[in-house]
Design an enzyme around this catalytic site. Structure first.
Site, mmCIF file in Angstrom:
data_model
loop_
_atom_site.group_PDB
_atom_site.id
_atom_site.type_symbol
_atom_site.label_atom_id
_atom_site.label_comp_id
_atom_site.label_asym_id
_atom_site.label_seq_id
_atom_site.Cartn_x
_atom_site.Cartn_y
_atom_site.Cartn_z
ATOM 1 N N ASP A 242 0.877 -1.177 0.000
ATOM 2 C CA ASP A 242 0.000 0.000 0.000
ATOM 3 C C ASP A 242 0.915 1.229 0.000
ATOM 4 O O ASP A 242 1.238 1.783 -1.070
ATOM 5 C CB ASP A 242 -0.916 -0.062 1.240
ATOM 6 C CG ASP A 242 -1.712 1.212 1.498
ATOM 7 O OD1 ASP A 242 -1.548 2.198 0.760
ATOM 8 O OD2 ASP A 242 -2.508 1.251 2.458
ATOM 9 N N GLY A 294 -8.808 2.578 0.710
ATOM 10 C CA GLY A 294 -9.677 3.658 1.189
ATOM 11 C C GLY A 294 -8.938 4.533 2.177
ATOM 12 O O GLY A 294 -7.975 4.098 2.808
HETATM 13 O O1 SMG Z 1 -11.623 3.985 3.823
HETATM 14 O O2 SMG Z 1 -12.243 2.099 4.640
HETATM 15 C C1 SMG Z 1 -11.421 3.005 4.512
HETATM 16 C C2 SMG Z 1 -10.114 2.908 5.272
HETATM 17 C C3 SMG Z 1 -9.396 1.652 4.985
HETATM 18 O O3 SMG Z 1 -7.791 0.729 6.415
HETATM 19 C C4 SMG Z 1 -8.038 1.602 5.638
HETATM 20 N N1 SMG Z 1 -7.145 2.552 5.278
HETATM 21 O O4 SMG Z 1 -3.713 1.675 5.275
HETATM 22 O O5 SMG Z 1 -5.302 0.981 4.082
HETATM 23 C C5 SMG Z 1 -4.898 1.689 4.986
HETATM 24 C C6 SMG Z 1 -5.803 2.604 5.779
HETATM 25 C C7 SMG Z 1 -5.313 4.018 5.754
HETATM 26 C C8 SMG Z 1 -6.109 4.982 6.531
HETATM 27 S S1 SMG Z 1 -6.050 4.680 8.211
HETATM 28 C C9 SMG Z 1 -6.520 6.082 9.059
HETATM 29 MG MG MG Z 2 -3.219 -0.046 4.086
#
Ligand code: SMG
Ligand code: MG
Length: 372
Positions: A242, A294
């Site tokens: 990611d 997300g």
């Molecule tokens: O939008 O459902 C969502 C968040 C999904 O876990 C999520 N995002 O590293 O993938 C990730 C995190 C980053 C944001 S965490 C505050």
């Molecule tokens: Mg992530």
């Protein structure tokens, strides 16, 4: 595109429950919105940076500063010569180093404006091939295993087709085992460490192998591609990057190194939807599946993400939850779950519109950046 200016709007949206990851706890979403105002239409872009630079190096105040000081002049220069298009602006912004989330917000607002002007939806523009996309849900680190099992049970009852557990040292193997034992082998399950481990944890992370996870997301630091490649040889769970995937080139490199066998695509992290589509394409060319990440987006960012997630190589469910996963009330018409799927908007541009009254209620500041 006839642009009059950009409005920067900061809003504060409370979360329905705190969301804890390995780097911190969010209780409200502090969002910077960019509104591109044209002669006959307007477009919206959501900046996915967080209040503090804990997920990535960007943060909301910094993104606003970069937009007003460095990105706006590039927009203005192209507008002045009558050459303002999104692909040209993307190229022009290339001379400003970094700040992909700030760039993505501006580019998305202008893309939305131009697509609304031409009556084209984001999905049609990007190349969506599905009317709906399967929705996964990201489950934060909880205070106890029973609390986690209750949360997962609730999401499963709502129809989410895949569960992602946030993990960190001390909240990993036991949490995964408990969820697997309670919900069975058919549950699509994956984990996300947000860089909380090091390669020295490889033997520990191998203890996740028996639970047949779809993937482990970003176990090691963002710049540790070699570490991820080494880890991928030591564990059976597929490694998915990611934070490390900052561009299509970074994706190509990570794949070539064997550091990732699945890719999380987040448009904000790579500088917008054009680059996100290139990440999709380079992964497809290498036979590497992708899914849409997300950043707790409002309906505006969610609309664009859902459109992107409808491209052919998005073969795994994304973090494209329904609006009520995070917000009691969204700023646009809410995204809802229907049989575990959310619908790709079909109207012009993003296909959703913010509710002006509610937006005014939760706005903490606005700034008008007129084109000189
Ligand atoms: O939008 O459902 C969502 C968040 C999904 O876990 C999520 N995002 O590293 O993938 C990730 C995190 C980053 C944001 S965490 C505050
Ligand atoms: Mg992530």
């Amino acid at each position: 595109m006839n642009l009059r200016g950009l409005e920067l709007r900061r809003i504060a949206l409370p979360l329905v429950s705190p969301f804890r990851t390995s780097f911190g706890t969010e209780t409200a979403r502090d969002v910077l919105l960019v509104r591109a105002v044209g002669e006959a239409a307007e477009g919206w872009g959501e900046c996915v940076a967080m209040s503090e630079p804990l997920y990535s190096s960007e943060h909301v105040d910094g993104a606003a500063e970069v937009i007003r000081r460095f990105l706006l002049p590039e927009v203005a220069a192209l507008a002045k010569s009558g050459e303002l298009t999104v692909p040209r602006l993307e190229a022009a912004l290339g001379r400003i180093k970094g700040h992909p989330m700030a760039k993505a917000a501006v580019l998305t607002a202008l893309l939305d404006l131009s697509l609304r002007e031409s009556g084209t939806s984001f999905g049609a523009y990007l190349g969506a091939v599905r009317p709906t996309v399967p929705a996964g849900v990201s489950v934060g680190i909880m205070s106890s295993i029973p609390a986690l099992l209750d949360a997962v049970e609730g999401y499963q009852a709502q129809g989410y087709v895949r569960i992602k557990l946030k993990i960190e040292p001390g909240w990993d193997v036991d949490a995964v085992r408990a969820v697997r034992e309670r919900f069975g082998d058919d549950l699509l399950l994956q984990v996300d460490a947000n860089t909380a481990y090091t390669l020295a944890d490889a033997r520990h992370l191998a203890r996740l192998d028996p639970f047949d996870l779809l993937l482990i997301e970003q176990p090691l630091p963002e710049d540790d591609l070699r570490g991820h490649a080494a880890l991928a040889r030591l564990i059976r769970t597929p490694v998915c990057l990611d934070e490390s995937i900052t561009s299509a080139r970074a994706a190509a490199d990570a794949i070539a190194l064997g550091a990732t066998s699945v890719v999380n695509v987040k448009p904000g992290r790579v500088g917008g939807y054009l680059e996100a589509r290139r990440v999709h394409d380079v992964c497809a060319a290498n036979g590497v599946p992708v899914w849409c990440g997300g950043m707790l987006e409002t309906g505006l960012g969610r609309a664009a993400n859902v459109a992107l997630a409808a491209l052919p190589n998005f073969t795994l469910p994304g973090d494209t939850s329904a609006s009520d996963r995070y917000f009691a009330r969204d700023i646009t018409e809410p995204f809802v779950l229907d049989g575990g799927h959310v619908a790709v908007p079909t109207g012009p541009g993003l296909g959703v519109t913010p509710d002006a009254d509610y937006l005014a209620e939760i706005t903490t500041g606005t700034e008008w950046l007129a084109l000189p």
